[in-house]
Motif scaffolding. Structure first.
Motif, PDB file in Angstrom:
ATOM      1  N   THR A 278     -88.288  -5.090  20.248  1.00 47.15           N
ATOM      2  CA  THR A 278     -88.731  -4.176  19.208  1.00 47.15           C
ATOM      3  C   THR A 278     -87.537  -3.795  18.344  1.00 47.15           C
ATOM      4  OG1 THR A 278     -88.280  -2.228  20.558  1.00 47.15           O
ATOM      5  CG2 THR A 278     -90.484  -3.232  20.775  1.00 47.15           C
ATOM      6  N   PRO A 279     -87.766  -3.215  17.156  1.00 51.47           N
ATOM      7  CA  PRO A 279     -86.623  -2.759  16.362  1.00 51.47           C
ATOM      8  C   PRO A 279     -85.699  -1.815  17.126  1.00 51.47           C
ATOM      9  CG  PRO A 279     -88.609  -2.730  15.033  1.00 51.47           C
ATOM     10  CD  PRO A 279     -89.036  -3.069  16.438  1.00 51.47           C
ATOM     11  N   THR A 280     -86.272  -0.968  17.972  1.00 53.20           N
ATOM     12  CA  THR A 280     -85.448  -0.063  18.773  1.00 53.20           C
ATOM     13  C   THR A 280     -84.540  -0.834  19.719  1.00 53.20           C
ATOM     14  OG1 THR A 280     -87.068   1.736  18.698  1.00 53.20           O
ATOM     15  CG2 THR A 280     -85.525   1.755  20.531  1.00 53.20           C
ATOM     16  N   VAL A 281     -85.101  -1.818  20.419  1.00 51.54           N
ATOM     17  CA  VAL A 281     -84.315  -2.609  21.356  1.00 51.54           C
ATOM     18  C   VAL A 281     -83.247  -3.409  20.616  1.00 51.54           C
ATOM     19  CG1 VAL A 281     -84.396  -4.487  23.046  1.00 51.54           C
ATOM     20  CG2 VAL A 281     -86.126  -2.699  23.103  1.00 51.54           C
ATOM     21  N   LYS A 282     -83.576  -3.947  19.449  1.00 51.35           N
ATOM     22  CA  LYS A 282     -82.594  -4.696  18.660  1.00 51.35           C
ATOM     23  C   LYS A 282     -81.397  -3.814  18.303  1.00 51.35           C
ATOM     24  CE  LYS A 282     -85.831  -7.904  16.391  1.00 51.35           C
ATOM     25  NZ  LYS A 282     -86.461  -8.267  15.099  1.00 51.35           N
ATOM     26  N   HIS A 283     -81.701  -2.604  17.843  1.00 53.90           N
ATOM     27  CA  HIS A 283     -80.643  -1.677  17.451  1.00 53.90           C
ATOM     28  C   HIS A 283     -79.787  -1.297  18.658  1.00 53.90           C
ATOM     29  CE1 HIS A 283     -79.604   2.251  15.043  1.00 53.90           C
ATOM     30  NE2 HIS A 283     -78.541   1.551  15.358  1.00 53.90           N
ATOM     31  N   ILE A 284     -80.432  -0.987  19.766  1.00 54.67           N
ATOM     32  CA  ILE A 284     -79.712  -0.626  20.989  1.00 54.67           C
ATOM     33  C   ILE A 284     -78.831  -1.786  21.451  1.00 54.67           C
ATOM     34  CG2 ILE A 284     -80.016  -0.168  23.466  1.00 54.67           C
ATOM     35  CD1 ILE A 284     -82.447   1.526  22.716  1.00 54.67           C
ATOM     36  N   LEU A 285     -79.387  -2.997  21.448  1.00 57.35           N
ATOM     37  CA  LEU A 285     -78.633  -4.160  21.901  1.00 57.35           C
ATOM     38  C   LEU A 285     -77.439  -4.429  20.990  1.00 57.35           C
ATOM     39  CD1 LEU A 285     -78.669  -6.368  24.080  1.00 57.35           C
ATOM     40  CD2 LEU A 285     -79.997  -7.793  22.502  1.00 57.35           C
ATOM     41  N   LEU A 286     -77.652  -4.288  19.680  1.00 56.46           N
ATOM     42  CA  LEU A 286     -76.564  -4.511  18.720  1.00 56.46           C
ATOM     43  C   LEU A 286     -75.417  -3.529  18.954  1.00 56.46           C
ATOM     44  CD1 LEU A 286     -75.439  -5.893  16.168  1.00 56.46           C
ATOM     45  CD2 LEU A 286     -76.704  -4.197  14.808  1.00 56.46           C
ATOM     46  N   THR A 287     -75.747  -2.264  19.118  1.00 58.04           N
ATOM     47  CA  THR A 287     -74.689  -1.269  19.318  1.00 58.04           C
ATOM     48  C   THR A 287     -74.055  -1.388  20.702  1.00 58.04           C
ATOM     49  OG1 THR A 287     -76.365   0.350  19.991  1.00 58.04           O
ATOM     50  CG2 THR A 287     -75.681   0.372  17.696  1.00 58.04           C
ATOM     51  N   GLY A 288     -74.888  -1.660  21.716  1.00 57.77           N
ATOM     52  CA  GLY A 288     -74.357  -1.789  23.073  1.00 57.77           C
ATOM     53  C   GLY A 288     -73.404  -2.963  23.213  1.00 57.77           C
ATOM     54  N   VAL A 289     -73.744  -4.085  22.571  1.00 56.28           N
ATOM     55  CA  VAL A 289     -72.875  -5.258  22.612  1.00 56.28           C
ATOM     56  C   VAL A 289     -71.676  -5.077  21.681  1.00 56.28           C
ATOM     57  CG1 VAL A 289     -72.733  -7.706  21.999  1.00 56.28           C
ATOM     58  CG2 VAL A 289     -74.678  -6.868  23.329  1.00 56.28           C
ATOM     59  N   GLY A 290     -71.933  -4.488  20.509  1.00 53.88           N
ATOM     60  CA  GLY A 290     -70.881  -4.328  19.513  1.00 53.88           C
ATOM     61  C   GLY A 290     -69.735  -3.448  19.985  1.00 53.88           C
ATOM     62  N   ILE A 291     -70.047  -2.371  20.665  1.00 58.85           N
ATOM     63  CA  ILE A 291     -68.981  -1.461  21.102  1.00 58.85           C
ATOM     64  C   ILE A 291     -68.106  -2.127  22.167  1.00 58.85           C
ATOM     65  CG2 ILE A 291     -70.289  -0.282  22.943  1.00 58.85           C
ATOM     66  CD1 ILE A 291     -69.030   2.348  21.869  1.00 58.85           C
ATOM     67  N   HIS A 292     -68.716  -2.957  23.031  1.00 55.28           N
ATOM     68  CA  HIS A 292     -67.924  -3.709  24.009  1.00 55.28           C
ATOM     69  C   HIS A 292     -67.064  -4.767  23.328  1.00 55.28           C
ATOM     70  CE1 HIS A 292     -69.050  -2.302  28.009  1.00 55.28           C
ATOM     71  NE2 HIS A 292     -70.262  -2.112  27.571  1.00 55.28           N
ATOM     72  N   PHE A 293     -67.624  -5.413  22.308  1.00 57.98           N
ATOM     73  CA  PHE A 293     -66.893  -6.456  21.583  1.00 57.98           C
ATOM     74  C   PHE A 293     -65.631  -5.887  20.942  1.00 57.98           C
ATOM     75  CE2 PHE A 293     -65.938  -8.555  17.554  1.00 57.98           C
ATOM     76  CZ  PHE A 293     -65.798  -9.876  17.942  1.00 57.98           C
ATOM     77  N   PHE A 294     -65.778  -4.782  20.208  1.00 53.59           N
ATOM     78  CA  PHE A 294     -64.631  -4.233  19.495  1.00 53.59           C
ATOM     79  C   PHE A 294     -63.640  -3.555  20.434  1.00 53.59           C
ATOM     80  CE2 PHE A 294     -67.619  -4.509  15.871  1.00 53.59           C
ATOM     81  CZ  PHE A 294     -66.809  -5.245  15.013  1.00 53.59           C
ATOM     82  N   GLN A 295     -64.109  -3.064  21.585  1.00 60.54           N
ATOM     83  CA  GLN A 295     -63.155  -2.478  22.526  1.00 60.54           C
ATOM     84  C   GLN A 295     -62.108  -3.506  22.948  1.00 60.54           C
ATOM     85  OE1 GLN A 295     -63.830  -2.141  26.752  1.00 60.54           O
ATOM     86  NE2 GLN A 295     -63.487   0.069  26.706  1.00 60.54           N
ATOM     87  N   GLN A 296     -62.547  -4.722  23.215  1.00 59.62           N
ATOM     88  CA  GLN A 296     -61.621  -5.741  23.714  1.00 59.62           C
ATOM     89  C   GLN A 296     -60.881  -6.467  22.605  1.00 59.62           C
ATOM     90  OE1 GLN A 296     -60.586  -6.179  26.749  1.00 59.62           O
ATOM     91  NE2 GLN A 296     -61.899  -4.503  27.413  1.00 59.62           N
ATOM     92  N   THR A 297     -61.555  -6.736  21.486  1.00 60.27           N
ATOM     93  CA  THR A 297     -60.901  -7.517  20.427  1.00 60.27           C
ATOM     94  C   THR A 297     -59.888  -6.700  19.634  1.00 60.27           C
ATOM     95  OG1 THR A 297     -62.803  -7.073  18.979  1.00 60.27           O
ATOM     96  CG2 THR A 297     -62.778  -9.174  20.150  1.00 60.27           C
ATOM     97  N   SER A 298     -59.807  -5.400  19.889  1.00 59.70           N
ATOM     98  CA  SER A 298     -58.775  -4.592  19.236  1.00 59.70           C
ATOM     99  C   SER A 298     -57.451  -4.664  19.997  1.00 59.70           C
ATOM    100  CB  SER A 298     -59.229  -3.135  19.104  1.00 59.70           C
ATOM    101  OG  SER A 298     -59.581  -2.594  20.354  1.00 59.70           O
ATOM    102  N   GLY A 299     -57.389  -5.474  21.071  1.00 60.96           N
ATOM    103  CA  GLY A 299     -56.110  -5.851  21.670  1.00 60.96           C
ATOM    104  C   GLY A 299     -55.636  -5.077  22.876  1.00 60.96           C
ATOM    105  N   ILE A 300     -56.489  -4.273  23.501  1.00 62.55           N
ATOM    106  CA  ILE A 300     -56.013  -3.444  24.595  1.00 62.55           C
ATOM    107  C   ILE A 300     -55.491  -4.269  25.768  1.00 62.55           C
ATOM    108  CG2 ILE A 300     -58.331  -3.218  25.598  1.00 62.55           C
ATOM    109  CD1 ILE A 300     -55.419  -0.636  25.655  1.00 62.55           C
ATOM    110  N   ASP A 301     -56.167  -5.360  26.124  1.00 62.12           N
ATOM    111  CA  ASP A 301     -55.713  -6.154  27.264  1.00 62.12           C
ATOM    112  C   ASP A 301     -54.409  -6.888  26.983  1.00 62.12           C
ATOM    113  OD1 ASP A 301     -57.686  -5.296  28.887  1.00 62.12           O
ATOM    114  OD2 ASP A 301     -58.669  -7.224  29.188  1.00 62.12           O
ATOM    115  N   ALA A 302     -54.178  -7.215  25.721  1.00 72.62           N
ATOM    116  CA  ALA A 302     -52.898  -7.841  25.373  1.00 72.62           C
ATOM    117  C   ALA A 302     -51.751  -6.875  25.653  1.00 72.62           C
ATOM    118  CB  ALA A 302     -52.895  -8.253  23.901  1.00 72.62           C
ATOM    119  N   VAL A 303     -51.944  -5.599  25.311  1.00 67.61           N
ATOM    120  CA  VAL A 303     -50.899  -4.596  25.525  1.00 67.61           C
ATOM    121  C   VAL A 303     -50.726  -4.303  27.011  1.00 67.61           C
ATOM    122  CG1 VAL A 303     -50.264  -2.187  25.140  1.00 67.61           C
ATOM    123  CG2 VAL A 303     -51.219  -3.544  23.267  1.00 67.61           C
ATOM    124  N   VAL A 304     -51.834  -4.159  27.729  1.00 72.70           N
ATOM    125  CA  VAL A 304     -51.759  -3.767  29.135  1.00 72.70           C
ATOM    126  C   VAL A 304     -51.277  -4.923  30.014  1.00 72.70           C
ATOM    127  CG1 VAL A 304     -53.104  -2.977  31.113  1.00 72.70           C
ATOM    128  CG2 VAL A 304     -53.504  -1.977  28.872  1.00 72.70           C
TER     129      VAL A 304
END
Length: 534
Positions: A278-304
């Motif tokens: 549903t549109p609700t599930v699409k929005h939830i999935l987009l934000t749930g996946v997106g926040i995980h994506f940007f958490q890692q691609t902003s380089g935290i594991d490279a620094v740690v």
């Protein structure tokens, strides 16, 4: 959605038994039972944190002892994240079948075996086998900790409690750094093996939720757990009623054990997530996946993971100083994540997240500038070295105060009950994939575009992430898990939807009879059905 019909009160659901009016709002006392459950569940995250921290310092020793190349070291450092995909993918289904608590025990047992194998590794291939087993255990732990904690947490303190997994990840990283320094004086062939093998100790202690109980039909057990983990009897009643509705159990049913459909064990969930969302599930999935994506691609594991390499590039050549600098990174991360736990339910998710990412952008910019200057200078510039070290500490501090904990809090609280375990596992899978890519390519990346250029790249990704968060992520502070669905489904128009719902919400409150607590929660879902969003 159940086929509700308006009764007596004019809202969806059966005739409501009036719930006594609540006393004037007071700050609820911290729920000790929910606090204890959150602590026990979140301790599994120490496993990932310890592995990240210990590999940062053990990597150079392993490379020297086993005589492996830089590409082999990259793979060794980051491959656990890829292996953890298997664990996180299986954890959703496993937790729906055997329960959240037994899944936590399973995660600990698997990691224990992996840590022992790594500690006794005699070759690169043997070490990779240990990394595989440990990775599966980490995948289980990463998925189950925030889900279980979100489900036992009352809405008023959910941000505080669900941030615990990130707290323990940081505590594990700090322990790993300390382990590196403690064992670095031992003979080469023994030091790194003890660093890795000691990781089995936390998993032994770890091996010694109510919504899942409802999904299995065990209403009696769920009532008792909700009574303990809610801030009031009224909240416990509301949480149970909303959970029963999501599970497809009639609201008037009060039996201790009821029969539920097979779907509640996880069947057809993937179809609902990806084939017919549903549109609700699409929005939830987009934000749930997106926040995980940007958490890692902003380089935290490279620094740690590559802290010693970064400090070496910054001009710190002494081995002990490099390890002490990484301990400082772990200490700063741990302190600021503790600060974040107390801010999440006071400031809110969005303000803290946007401020955190903005701070990361500034820190990455200054780190890129300082490392570029050092890289192109023929002599040692003390001010540039100091700026680089300060930038690293500022980066991990701003990450830990928002981006780190909010990723796990947000993604665990937005999915509806029937999709929560598998939906969260999708977010964790994306998190691990991107973490694996970053950690397995960082050395090659900075050799290709310079180390300063690598951090400018991470800065650009963080800027895109800030725009994504600002435009697509609604505020979820203080909402019940079942009420959360009302905030999603309109994508970039969520602000206007929220204003409309708040306006109607005020209309419900205007009745003034003081007995609309249950009706008020259901009203949000009713409006969303009328708006054809759900």
């Amino acid at each position: 959605m159940a086929d509700w019909k308006p009764q007596n009160n004019g809202f969806y659901g059966q005739t409501q038994t009036p719930i006594p009016a609540l006393d004037p709002p007071q700050k609820p006392k911290r729920n000790k039972y929910a606090f204890a459950c959150a602590i026990l569940a979140s301790m599994t995250s120490i496993l990932l944190g310890y592995d990240i921290g210990v590999m940062s310092g053990a990597g150079p020793f392993i490379q020297e002892d086993l005589n492996i190349s830089d590409p082999q070291l990259e793979i060794l450092m980051g491959i656990l994240n890829v292996y953890s995909l298997l664990g996180s993918a299986a954890a959703g289904r496993t937790s729906d079948w055997v329960g959240r608590r037994y899944t936590i025990v399973l995660a600990s047992a698997i990691f224990f075996v992996g840590a022992i194998l790594m500690g006794f590794a005699t070759s690169y291939a043997f070490l990779m086998v240990g990394r595989f087993v440990a990775g599966v255990g980490v995948g289980y732990a990463l998925m189950i900790a925030p889900v279980y904690t979100a489900e036992v947490s009352p809405a008023a303190s959910r941000g505080f409690l669900v941030s615990f997994p990130e707290v323990f990840i940081n505590a594990g990283i700090l322990l790993g750094y300390v382990s590196n320094y403690a064992f670095s004086k031992l003979p080469l062939h023994l030091g790194w093996r003890l660093m890795l093998g000691v990781g089995a100790i936390p998993s032994v202690f770890l091996a010694l939720g109510p919504r899942w109980l409802v999904l299995q039909g065990r209403l009696g057990d769920a009532k008792r757990v909700l009574d303990k983990t809610s801030d009031s009897k009224e909240e416990a009643q509301l949480r149970l009623a909303d959970i029963k509705e999501a599970a497809g159990i009639p609201e008037e049913c009060n039996d201790d054990v009821v029969q539920v459909s097979k779907r509640s064990h996880g069947e057809d969930v993937w179809k609902e997530l990806f084939l017919h969302p549903t549109p609700t599930v699409k929005h939830i999935l987009l934000t749930g996946v997106g926040i995980h994506f940007f958490q890692q691609t902003s380089g935290i594991d490279a620094v740690v993971l590559y802290g010693p390499k970064i400090f070496e590039k910054a001009g710190i050549t002494d081995k002990n100083f490099k390890l002490l600098a990484t301990v400082a990174v772990g200490l700063v991360k741990t302190v600021f994540i503790l600060v974040a736990t107390f801010l999440l339910d006071r400031i809110g998710r969005r303000p803290l997240l946007l401020t955190s990412v903005a701070g990361m952008i500034v820190s990455l910019a200054s780190l890129g500038v300082s490392l570029s200057i050092i890289d192109h200078s023929d002599k040692k510039l003390i001010w540039a070295v100091a700026l680089a070290i300060t930038s690293v500490l500022a980066y991990v501090a701003t990450f830990s105060i928002g981006m780190g904990p909010i990723t796990w809090v947000y993604s665990s609280e937005i999915f509806p009950l029937r999709l929560r375990a598998q939906g969260t596992s999708v977010g964790v899978a994306v998190n691990r994939v991107m973490s694996g890519i970053i950690s397995m390519t960082f050395l090659s990346l900075y050799k290709a575009i310079t180390i300063g250029g690598a951090f400018f790249l991470f800065m650009g990704v963080a800027m895109v992430g800030w725009v994504f968060f600002y435009t697509l992520l609604p505020e979820t502070q203080g909402k019940t898990l079942e009420e959360m669905q009302v905030l999603f489904g309109t994508f970039f128009r969520w602000r206007s939807t929220m204003r409309e719902l708040e306006k109607n919400n005020n209309g419900v409150n205007s009745t003034g009879d003081g007995n609309d607590n249950k009706v008020l929660l259901n009203y949000h879902l009713k409006k969303k059905i009328e708006m054809n969003i759900l």
